[in-house]
Design an enzyme around this catalytic site. Structure first.
Site, PDB file in Angstrom:
ATOM      1  N   GLU A  30       0.964  -1.301   0.157  1.00 50.64           N
ATOM      2  CA  GLU A  30      -0.001  -0.201   0.062  1.00 50.64           C
ATOM      3  C   GLU A  30       0.945   1.406  -0.043  1.00 50.64           C
ATOM      4  OE1 GLU A  30      -3.014   0.003  -1.269  1.00 50.64           O
ATOM      5  OE2 GLU A  30      -3.805  -1.377   0.526  1.00 50.64           O
ATOM      6  N   ASP A  33       3.457   2.077  -4.754  1.00 51.20           N
ATOM      7  CA  ASP A  33       3.376   2.083  -6.220  1.00 51.20           C
ATOM      8  C   ASP A  33       3.933   3.319  -6.795  1.00 51.20           C
ATOM      9  OD1 ASP A  33       0.995   3.671  -5.708  1.00 51.20           O
ATOM     10  OD2 ASP A  33      -0.361   3.052  -7.285  1.00 51.20           O
ATOM     11  N   GLY A 112     -17.708   4.695  -3.309  1.00 48.55           N
ATOM     12  CA  GLY A 112     -17.208   5.170  -2.009  1.00 48.55           C
ATOM     13  C   GLY A 112     -16.438   4.100  -1.302  1.00 48.55           C
ATOM     14  N   GLY A 114     -13.676   2.511  -2.180  1.00 47.36           N
ATOM     15  CA  GLY A 114     -12.332   2.589  -2.373  1.00 47.36           C
ATOM     16  C   GLY A 114     -11.983   1.249  -3.352  1.00 47.36           C
ATOM     17  N   SER A 117     -13.602   2.488  -8.769  1.00 53.00           N
ATOM     18  CA  SER A 117     -14.482   2.544  -9.885  1.00 53.00           C
ATOM     19  C   SER A 117     -13.811   3.360 -10.866  1.00 53.00           C
ATOM     20  CB  SER A 117     -15.616   2.920  -9.283  1.00 53.00           C
ATOM     21  OG  SER A 117     -15.564   4.122  -8.612  1.00 53.00           O
ATOM     22  N   SER A 118     -13.191   4.579 -10.609  1.00 54.11           N
ATOM     23  CA  SER A 118     -12.539   5.384 -11.482  1.00 54.11           C
ATOM     24  C   SER A 118     -11.495   4.840 -12.312  1.00 54.11           C
ATOM     25  CB  SER A 118     -11.996   6.634 -11.066  1.00 54.11           C
ATOM     26  OG  SER A 118     -11.130   6.234  -9.874  1.00 54.11           O
ATOM     27  N   GLU A 150      -5.974  10.378 -15.401  1.00 54.41           N
ATOM     28  CA  GLU A 150      -6.371  10.403 -13.982  1.00 54.41           C
ATOM     29  C   GLU A 150      -5.380  11.728 -13.260  1.00 54.41           C
ATOM     30  OE1 GLU A 150      -7.927   7.580 -11.796  1.00 54.41           O
ATOM     31  OE2 GLU A 150      -7.894   8.664 -10.065  1.00 54.41           O
ATOM     32  N   ASP A 162      -4.050   0.915  -9.394  1.00 54.82           N
ATOM     33  CA  ASP A 162      -5.458   0.562  -9.729  1.00 54.82           C
ATOM     34  C   ASP A 162      -5.375   0.250 -11.352  1.00 54.82           C
ATOM     35  OD1 ASP A 162      -5.478   1.445  -7.319  1.00 54.82           O
ATOM     36  OD2 ASP A 162      -6.415   3.069  -7.429  1.00 54.82           O
TER      37      ASP A 162
HETATM   38  C1  GLA Z   1      -4.989   4.756  -4.361  1.00 55.03           C
HETATM   39  C2  GLA Z   1      -4.067   5.085  -5.713  1.00 55.03           C
HETATM   40  C3  GLA Z   1      -3.116   4.157  -5.713  1.00 55.03           C
HETATM   41  C4  GLA Z   1      -2.380   3.702  -4.777  1.00 55.03           C
HETATM   42  C5  GLA Z   1      -3.141   3.417  -3.634  1.00 55.03           C
HETATM   43  C6  GLA Z   1      -2.367   3.193  -2.266  1.00 55.03           C
HETATM   44  O1  GLA Z   1      -5.730   3.672  -4.627  1.00 55.03           O
HETATM   45  O2  GLA Z   1      -5.056   5.468  -6.663  1.00 55.03           O
HETATM   46  O3  GLA Z   1      -2.286   4.374  -7.091  1.00 55.03           O
HETATM   47  O4  GLA Z   1      -1.364   4.743  -4.314  1.00 55.03           O
HETATM   48  O5  GLA Z   1      -3.993   4.671  -3.156  1.00 55.03           O
HETATM   49  O6  GLA Z   1      -1.735   2.062  -2.210  1.00 55.03           O
END
Ligand code: GLA
Length: 370
Positions: A30, A33, A112, A114, A117-118, A150, A162
């Site tokens: 987490e 990235d 919402g 997390g 969806s985007s 994005e 994502d």
């Molecule tokens: C969001 C961002 C990802 C990543 C996560 C945390 O989902 O879109 O790129 O940084 O937070 O791991």
């Protein structure tokens, strides 16, 4: 398919192509990235379906089954607003490789929560246009284009996780991604064979300051890397030495990123060894690090984690950017009801809004439906 019916009703013809792209949860890795590190997400069973036809002019007509009213008609990219910017951003990034398009969208990613969806929306539209215009882009190139939409068009400085998860996942697998080389591998995640479920606990809470805090974490990591003389925190090899040279927030962020990369590698090692039942401790450690070192958890996420462990989960952690959204818990199937009850009771005791529970089955990445 109802998105095809809606397309036909709105635009008077059949769509030329229909693509589906999923949302994701992150098993571990987490905030790594954008530090050139490692991530291990997988696609969820919910996503966005896009029915698309090309146009001869530059106009975009856009219909969502989740919005009421007539299709949006967009002739100037900059005038787009709200959710349509994720779609228009993809067309803007493709530039003169495409003209306008008629697009109908149907999505079922819980909003919402997390669950990206985007990213699903961006990747579904990018994949459909790639197909229609014969652009020959690979799934990773489509993910990178969607991320650029994005970052540069919507203005959210997200990493690549994502969009890559949406474009590259495979059913029954998690996606290991090295966010520097962009090398990836689908790692088998056979939960059912071990009598396990990954339960998503959607806190249904989303804290407003999330976007600003995300950008702040990014800046802190970049500043720490500069002070350490490395290109990204991924490159820190002597953690103790690095921590000696940093203070405050930058020290804590570095601690999280370096240890989180180790946890991703360790978890993959366990999966390879067929020891999926042993990954719980790594999930727990990831959560504590996100709570105490990276400071992106929330009381609702912490309680979801604690109560699911009390209810019999083998491990649990917040997933995604943080500040609300969802946690995941690794639960033996025979303890599923105990875990749900434990979390529900803990929330009820505080008179918090009841959380929502969703089983996360590792699902396929973006694919053409017709
Ligand atoms: C969001 C961002 C990802 C990543 C996560 C945390 O989902 O879109 O790129 O940084 O937070 O791991």
């Amino acid at each position: 398919m109802r998105v095809v019916d809606a397309f036909r009703a709105a635009f008077g013809a059949d769509p030329r192509t229909v693509w589906h792209a999923p949302g994701r949860v992150n098993l571990i890795g987490e905030h790594t990235d954008y530090n050139d590190g490692f991530v291990l997400p997988f696609a969820v069973p919910w996503g966005v379906t896009a029915a698309v036809s090309p146009r001869d002019d530059a106009t975009i007509r856009l219909l969502s089954l989740q919005s009421t009213g007539d299709p949006l008609v967009i002739t100037d990219h900059e005038e787009s607003q709200g959710w349509s910017r994720y779609v228009v951003g993809v067309l803007a990034m493709l530039g003169d490789r495409v003209r306008g398009a008629d697009i109908a969208i149907d999505g079922d990613v819980p909003q919402g929560a997390g669950l990206s969806s985007s990213a699903a929306l961006e990747v579904a539209v990018a994949s459909a246009l790639n197909d229609l215009y014969d652009l020959g882009m690979t799934p990773m190139e489509l993910a990178l284009l969607s991320q650029r939409a994005e970052n540069d068009f919507v203005g959210m400085p997200c990493g690549i996780m994502d969009q890559a998860a949406s474009a590259l996942s495979a059913e029954g697998h998690a996606l290991f991604l090295d966010c520097r080389s962009l090398g990836s591998r689908n790692i088998p995640l056979d939960l059912a064979a071990h009598g396990l479920t990954i339960l998503i606990i959607d806190t249904q809470v989303h804290h407003e300051h999330a976007g600003g805090e995300y950008a702040k974490r990014r800046a802190e990591c970049e500043s720490a890397a500069r002070k350490l003389g490395v290109a990204a925190l991924r490159d820190v090899t002597d953690l103790a030495g690095a921590l000696d040279r940093l203070q405050g927030a930058e020290r804590k962020r570095t601690m999280h990123i370096v240890t989180e990369n180790h946890r991703v590698e360790a978890l993959i090692g366990l999966l390879r060894a067929g020891a999926i039942t042993e990954i719980g401790a790594l999930l727990n450690a990831s959560h504590l690090s996100l709570r105490d070192q990276y400071e992106v958890s929330s009381p609702e996420l912490d309680l979801a984690v604690e109560a699911s462990l009390r209810g019999g989960a083998r491990g649990a952690r917040m997933t995604g950017g943080g500040f609300g959204g969802s946690a995941i818990a690794l639960v033996p199937d025979e303890r599923l009801e105990d875990v749900k009850e434990s979390v529900s009771a803990a929330y009820a005791e505080r008179a918090w809004q009841a959380p929502r529970f969703l089983p996360a089955t590792p699902s396929p990445g973006a694919r053409r439906l017709s």
